[in-house]
Enzyme design. Sequence first.
Site, PDB file in Angstrom:
ATOM      1  N   SER A 176       0.569  -9.971  -1.052  1.00  0.00           N
ATOM      2  CA  SER A 176       0.396  -8.517  -0.984  1.00  0.00           C
ATOM      3  C   SER A 176       0.574  -7.931   0.406  1.00  0.00           C
ATOM      4  CB  SER A 176      -0.984  -8.132  -1.521  1.00  0.00           C
ATOM      5  OG  SER A 176      -2.009  -8.820  -0.828  1.00  0.00           O
ATOM      6  N   LYS A 200       0.793  -1.231   0.000  1.00  0.00           N
ATOM      7  CA  LYS A 200       0.000   0.000   0.000  1.00  0.00           C
ATOM      8  C   LYS A 200       0.829   1.288   0.000  1.00  0.00           C
ATOM      9  CE  LYS A 200      -4.435  -1.246   0.156  1.00  0.00           C
ATOM     10  NZ  LYS A 200      -5.475  -0.686  -0.745  1.00  0.00           N
TER      11      LYS A 200
END
Length: 404
Positions: free
Chosen positions: A303, A53
């Site tokens: 991720s 992110k």
Amino acid sequence: MELVSVDEIRAARELLRGVIKDTPVLASNVLRQITGTDVHLKCENLQRTGSFKIRGAYTRIHGLSEHDRARGVVAASAGNHAQGVALAASLLNTKATVFMPTRAPLPKLAATRSYGADVHLHGDALAQTLARAREFAEETGAVFIHPFDHPHVIAGQGTVGLEILEQVPDVRTILVAAGGGGLVSGVAAAVRGVRPDVRVVAVQAEHAAAFPPSLAAGHPVHVERVQTMADGIAVAEPGLVTYAHVADLVDEVVTVSEESLSRAVLLLLERAKTVAEPAGAAPVAALLQHSWRFPGPVVALLSGGNVDPLLLLQIIQHGMTAAGRYVSLRLRVPDRPGTLAELLSLIGSLGANVVGVEHSRTSGRLALGEAEVALNLETRGSEHCAQLIAELRAAGYPVLAPEG
């Protein structure tokens, strides 16, 4: 709608040099054995803040004017976007306010605060949290940083796609977890601009899968109920920008079960020696559940790795149960001295490990002279579990159906 270009992603990559890590790619022998093809793990769980992110958050905030940065930024997130915005804002000398759901994992909450953000808890669902963050932006003039639905965010996330193509030049399939779709949109845009022959597959939790009905309808669709252990991809509706990218650039969307998610977290922990949160492990869950669908070499993009330790314990047990390595049994035995010891001795001789045992003589369900034993057992797998139950029944123990 104009899609993010590979040139925009390359520009974001130059911007991010020195800010993020080029995370490693690790070959996975165990997944090669399971799938019959080469599998590589792209470890964004080792990125700064523990997820991808920071890439999109920094790119988005850097793109603001000095006037807008002076107003501060506000975000809403279950955790990973919150940390990315908090760190990016601190690096760019911008005040960050972050709204998180009331049930946000405590480690993510603490980490977000440690990066300097002003954190507020609001709402049980992310949609409520997002609404409050937007209200705050209107009230204060702070700039709302959307977790996925903005071209600068998508460009930043797409930089991981460029890294994958350089690190695994012969890749044929890239598996990417998808909630709102910012990451898979960016990866797909990068891949289409450089290697259009490579397949990009989005992976969603089956109980939080908004893209399949949206693609079928031809526009973003709101899913009424979102319930999954993978909180990082628990998004009820794609954005307009991400929907356009997924519809045009992503080859396939697959869904995975909660059992596959927990098995994937467990496999990565045991065999790859790496911690991935359920959302981060979704691509590996897809390999466990749909391995035949993906031509190799495959890159599974991990991720994120931000997971509450208490939740991790539950996921491990859930994963062991799904793999047949942990089972709960109830059975009836004669209520006489030595019976329990005989039962446990038999279980030990059959190679199972007793994790927990409860012996009851007073339940109203029991007949006179009967006792009930509840057992939590660790086994070697599904075949061993079935063999254990068969041997117990053959020895005269009425075993009730295994509990999930």
